[in-house]
Write an enzyme that holds these catalytic residues in place. Structure first.
Site, PDB file in Angstrom:
ATOM      1  N   CYS A 122       0.808  -1.225   0.000  1.00 38.79           N
ATOM      2  CA  CYS A 122       0.000   0.000   0.000  1.00 38.79           C
ATOM      3  C   CYS A 122       0.838   1.271   0.000  1.00 38.79           C
ATOM      4  O   CYS A 122       0.306   2.360  -0.204  1.00 38.79           O
ATOM      5  CB  CYS A 122      -0.964  -0.007   1.178  1.00 38.79           C
ATOM      6  SG  CYS A 122      -2.050  -1.454   1.225  1.00 38.79           S
ATOM      7  N   HIS A 255      -3.072   7.148   1.966  1.00 38.14           N
ATOM      8  CA  HIS A 255      -3.531   5.819   1.564  1.00 38.14           C
ATOM      9  C   HIS A 255      -4.909   5.571   2.152  1.00 38.14           C
ATOM     10  O   HIS A 255      -5.153   5.800   3.340  1.00 38.14           O
ATOM     11  CB  HIS A 255      -2.542   4.752   2.040  1.00 38.14           C
ATOM     12  CG  HIS A 255      -3.082   3.362   1.951  1.00 38.14           C
ATOM     13  ND1 HIS A 255      -3.603   2.842   0.782  1.00 38.14           N
ATOM     14  CD2 HIS A 255      -3.219   2.385   2.898  1.00 38.14           C
ATOM     15  CE1 HIS A 255      -4.024   1.606   1.009  1.00 38.14           C
ATOM     16  NE2 HIS A 255      -3.804   1.313   2.277  1.00 38.14           N
ATOM     17  N   ASN A 285     -10.186  -0.229  -0.016  1.00 31.47           N
ATOM     18  CA  ASN A 285      -8.725  -0.164   0.015  1.00 31.47           C
ATOM     19  C   ASN A 285      -8.192  -0.833  -1.247  1.00 31.47           C
ATOM     20  O   ASN A 285      -8.298  -2.046  -1.396  1.00 31.47           O
ATOM     21  CB  ASN A 285      -8.212  -0.875   1.274  1.00 31.47           C
ATOM     22  CG  ASN A 285      -6.699  -0.832   1.411  1.00 31.47           C
ATOM     23  OD1 ASN A 285      -5.987  -0.545   0.455  1.00 31.47           O
ATOM     24  ND2 ASN A 285      -6.205  -1.147   2.600  1.00 31.47           N
TER      25      ASN A 285
END
Length: 328
Positions: A122, A255, A285
């Site tokens: 990520c 993020h 996500n």
């Protein structure tokens, strides 16, 4: 006379999401057929996620990345022939090798420039953006394509409600061009390999499918604690490096892990929530794709404007984290 400084400037952005949209209610109904209990209320309360895009069978990371790249090139008014560097951040490549970046290069019809992947989960897009910035500043590239792309749905245990509700698929991209005026002002990357086990996925990749032990494993509480701590410190450090106060930021593009982390981070940094770009509600996500997807969404709807100061942050498995501060 001294040599003029070269900067990397974000000249355009683009994104691409799979056509299939799965709401929390639809996902809950599907899980219920396997006696796994969840609900829209349960997911929204804990994550802020309301839906996610999921890639159909046969849709690969390179396909998503290529489509996002095409949109970024169009936005920047740049042809594929002008691109002399392609970096793709992904944890779900089509193959072990060749790199997804090479596949994207071929799809775009670009030739001759460098093309490679980075893998920092990520944090991947921030790692890739910082790397491309270094290439441009050093005069090793004039026009770089930086992409974050994932099909994370392929590495989820769809019987584990603590993880399968969190993720989605997609791709985002930016074009970096060499310029004489400051664009990317500062960047910092970090990792702590001793924290590997709090977020990891084992397995082998073959044409986008993962075999062996393919599933993502996560210690959610440990990830939350680590994420908010390192992102807070990283934001302060990168702003200090650039001689910028946190109060001067126009936008924070972190993020998109879950809304709890985003809100907690905003409070720690004393950044008003209205200055935080949030897309986790509609994208979930998307790992390395989350930051460029959010950046592109905010540029296209007019929130992020030329000249504004934007802080992009990533945090993910490894454990990895980093920040990039840019003048748009």
């Amino acid at each position: 006379m001294g040599t003029a400084m070269t900067y990397a400037v974000i000249a355009g952005s683009g994104s691409f999401l799979p056509e299939r949209v799965v709401s929390n209610d639809e996902l809950a109904a599907e899980l219920a057929t396997r006696n796994i209990s969840t609900s829209d209320e349960w997911i929204v309360e804990r994550t802020g996620i309301r839906q996610r895009h999921l890639a159909e069978r046969g849709v690969t990371t390179s396909f998503l990345a290529t489509e996002a790249a095409r949109r970024a090139l169009a936005d920047a008014g740049v042809s594929a022939a002008e691109v002399d560097l392609i970096i793709v951040a992904t944890s779900t490549p089509d193959y072990v090798f060749p790199s997804t970046a090479c596949l994207v290069q071929a799809n775009l019809g670009a030739k001759g420039g460098a093309a490679f992947d980075v893998q920092a989960v990520c944090s991947g897009f921030v790692y890739a953006l910082s790397t491309a910035d270094a290439f441009v500043r050093a005069g090793r590239a004039r026009c770089a394509l930086v992409i974050g792309a994932e099909v994370f749905s392929r590495i989820l245990d769809w019987n584990d409600r603590s993880t399968c509700v969190l993720f989605g698929d997609g791709a985002g991209a930016v074009v970096l061009k060499a310029g004489s005026k400051p664009g990317i002002l500062a960047a910092q990357l970090h990792a702590d390999g001793s924290q590997t086990k709090i977020l990891c996925a084992a397995g082998n990749v073959a044409y986008g499918d993962v075999t062996g032990d393919p599933f993502l494993r996560m210690d959610g509480q440990a990830v939350f604690k680590q994420a908010v701590t390192v992102l807070d410190r990283s934001a302060r450090d990168v702003c200090a490096e650039a001689g910028v106060e946190l109060a001067e930021l126009d936008w924070l593009v972190p993020h998109q892990a879950n809304v709890r982390i985003l809100n907690f981070l905003a409070r720690k940094l004393q950044v008003p929530t209205e200055k935080v770009v949030i897309t986790v509600d509609s994208h979930a996500n998307t790992s390395a794709a989350s930051v460029p997807l959010a950046l592109d969404a905010a540029r296209r709807d007019g929130r992020i404007k030329p000249g504004q100061l934007v802080l992009m942050q990533g945090v993910g498995g490894g454990f990895t984290w980093g920040s990039v501060l840019a003048r748009m």
